[in-house]
Write a protein that holds these residues in place. Structure first.
Motif, PDB file in Angstrom:
ATOM      1  N   ILE A 218      42.227  32.737  35.696  1.00 17.89           N
ATOM      2  CA  ILE A 218      42.024  31.403  36.276  1.00 17.89           C
ATOM      3  C   ILE A 218      40.581  31.246  36.732  1.00 17.89           C
ATOM      4  N   PHE A 219      40.068  32.254  37.445  1.00 17.79           N
ATOM      5  CA  PHE A 219      38.716  32.135  37.983  1.00 17.79           C
ATOM      6  C   PHE A 219      37.656  32.231  36.890  1.00 17.79           C
ATOM      7  N   ARG A 220      37.907  33.001  35.848  1.00 17.58           N
ATOM      8  CA  ARG A 220      36.975  32.994  34.722  1.00 17.58           C
ATOM      9  C   ARG A 220      36.945  31.610  34.080  1.00 17.58           C
TER      10      ARG A 220
ATOM     11  N   LEU B  89      31.860  34.885  36.462  1.00 10.40           N
ATOM     12  CA  LEU B  89      31.663  36.017  35.568  1.00 10.40           C
ATOM     13  C   LEU B  89      32.863  36.955  35.673  1.00 10.40           C
ATOM     14  N   PRO B  90      33.150  37.740  34.623  1.00  9.58           N
ATOM     15  CA  PRO B  90      34.358  38.572  34.624  1.00  9.58           C
ATOM     16  C   PRO B  90      34.506  39.478  35.834  1.00  9.58           C
ATOM     17  N   ASN B  91      33.463  40.211  36.205  1.00  8.65           N
ATOM     18  CA  ASN B  91      33.574  41.106  37.357  1.00  8.65           C
ATOM     19  C   ASN B  91      33.817  40.333  38.645  1.00  8.65           C
ATOM     20  N   ASP B  92      33.138  39.214  38.794  1.00  7.80           N
ATOM     21  CA  ASP B  92      33.316  38.398  39.997  1.00  7.80           C
ATOM     22  C   ASP B  92      34.735  37.835  40.055  1.00  7.80           C
ATOM     23  N   ALA B  93      35.250  37.377  38.916  1.00  4.80           N
ATOM     24  CA  ALA B  93      36.620  36.873  38.875  1.00  4.80           C
ATOM     25  C   ALA B  93      37.609  37.968  39.249  1.00  4.80           C
TER      26      ALA B  93
ATOM     27  N   ALA C 217      40.138  37.818  42.493  1.00  2.00           N
ATOM     28  CA  ALA C 217      41.569  38.017  42.262  1.00  2.00           C
ATOM     29  C   ALA C 217      42.087  39.218  43.041  1.00  2.00           C
ATOM     30  N   GLU C 218      41.324  40.294  43.060  1.00  2.29           N
ATOM     31  CA  GLU C 218      41.743  41.489  43.804  1.00  2.29           C
ATOM     32  C   GLU C 218      41.901  41.184  45.286  1.00  2.29           C
ATOM     33  N   ALA C 219      40.956  40.435  45.856  1.00  2.78           N
ATOM     34  CA  ALA C 219      41.031  40.122  47.283  1.00  2.78           C
ATOM     35  C   ALA C 219      42.320  39.366  47.606  1.00  2.78           C
TER      36      ALA C 219
END
Length: 354
Positions: free
Chosen positions: A23-25, A30-34, A38-40
């Protein structure tokens, strides 16, 4: 599918993490940021802190769509002294900025034994415990706090001035036990009142005041009023300290300068965070610290439990137990939350596999 909005079913954590990141991508991260955002959120759900979990995806993506979050920030990290770091988050998503702040703290502590990191121009970063835990994983004692938009009255007041201003700390412990505390400075996180409103549930008296300064059990009325600090004047004082450390000192917004996260969709947030990391080995041998802490933990564990308790637990043990359970059984989500995820995905032309 569940038959009603109140039905709950379990989603494997890895699936929820993967689909939330998609969703965030789709909304430009960017993939790592997404993955970090999501992890948080998923970590909050895993630990039973659903007010900070994927229920926040719709408002996160709405603020992204309105340009109120920078999806690809240029986070600026400046060393201000031997142990002091300033971070400008460039209005990035809080989990992205928080990760960079942790990385900066780790680099400095490795060199000096102690790091104080102040952050401005950030946004809601989820549960503060996540960042304390990341520092603890490096063997450091950690203190993490963040300010928030005003939803809480100072002790004796009736209008919102403080945020719920979370404060977390973590300590590396021997063996399998952990010391990891995370608390709002309000009696309850405002997100729990939001969930109560969504579910049509009453809240306990003492959580909040209505707009006229009177105690209320109605969640919707409470959201138009103010939440209350825990412990009266004591919680109010700690909330003030968090604002000073995370915002007044760092250059972030504070008090009534901050926009309402859900209802003010015209202004960026400019939240502030503060992280303190200490290497206990700089005060003596690490093994000696762990041995002494282990003895103290055993003393706590040997304390006879009060009526209604099976045993005395350390901060973080309840959440750790829920995390193990949910990793095994899946993250419980209502149909309403799943609908919110699908709508947020649809706005970015992402087809969810949930």
């Amino acid at each position: 599918m569940p038959d009603s909005a109140s039905d709950v079913f379990d989603i494997p954590a890895d699936v929820l993490q993967r689909e939330t990141a998609r969703i965030f991508r789709g909304h430009g991260l960017l993939p790592n940021d997404a993955d970090w955002v999501a992890e948080a959120l998923v970590e909050a759900d895993l630990r039973g802190i659903h007010s900070h979990g994927v229920t926040r995806v719709p408002i996160y993506t709405e603020r992204l769509a309105r340009g109120l979050f920078n999806p690809r920030p240029n986070v600026c990290v400046v060393r201000q002294g031997p142990s002091v770091v300033s971070v400008d988050g460039d209005n990035g998503m809080g989990a992205v900025v928080g990760r960079r702040a942790v990385a900066a703290a780790v680099d400095v502590v490795a060199e000096t034994g102690c790091a104080a990191v102040g952050v401005r121009n950030s946004n809601h970063f989820g549960i503060a415990a996540l960042y304390a835990e990341q520092l603890v994983a490096h063997g450091f004692i950690a203190l993490v706090c963040s300010n928030a938009p005003p939803t809480m009255a100072p002790h004796g007041g009736r209008s919102a001035l403080f945020g719920t201003n979370p404060l977390a700390f973590g300590v590396p412990a021997p063996g399998e036990r952990q010391i990891l505390a995370d608390m709002a400075t309000s009696i309850v996180a405002r997100g729990k009142i939001i969930l109560a409103q969504q579910r049509g549930e009453e809240i306990p008296l003492g959580w909040a005041l209505d707009p006229d300064g009177r105690p209320t059990k109605d969640a919707a009325t409470a959201l138009n009023g103010v939440v209350l600090p825990f412990g009266g004047a004591k919680g109010s004082a700690i909330a003030l300290l968090v604002d000073i450390l995370a915002a007044v000192m760092t250059g972030a917004g504070f008090g009534t300068d901050l926009p309402d996260f859900y209802n003010d969709l015209d202004r960026p947030g400019n939240l502030g965070h503060f992280l303190l990391a200490i290497d206990p080995a700089r005060f003596g041998e690490r093994d000696r610290f762990l041995e002494r802490l282990g003895r103290y933990i055993n003393m706590i564990g040997d304390c006879p439990p009060a009526e209604g308790f099976e045993r005395v637990q350390l901060p973080g043990e309840v959440e750790a137990g829920l995390r193990r359970k949910h990793l095994s059984s899946g993250v419980p989500l209502s149909q309403d939350i799943l609908l919110g995820l699908r709508q947020a995905a649809g706005h970015a032309d992402v087809s969810l596999e949930l």
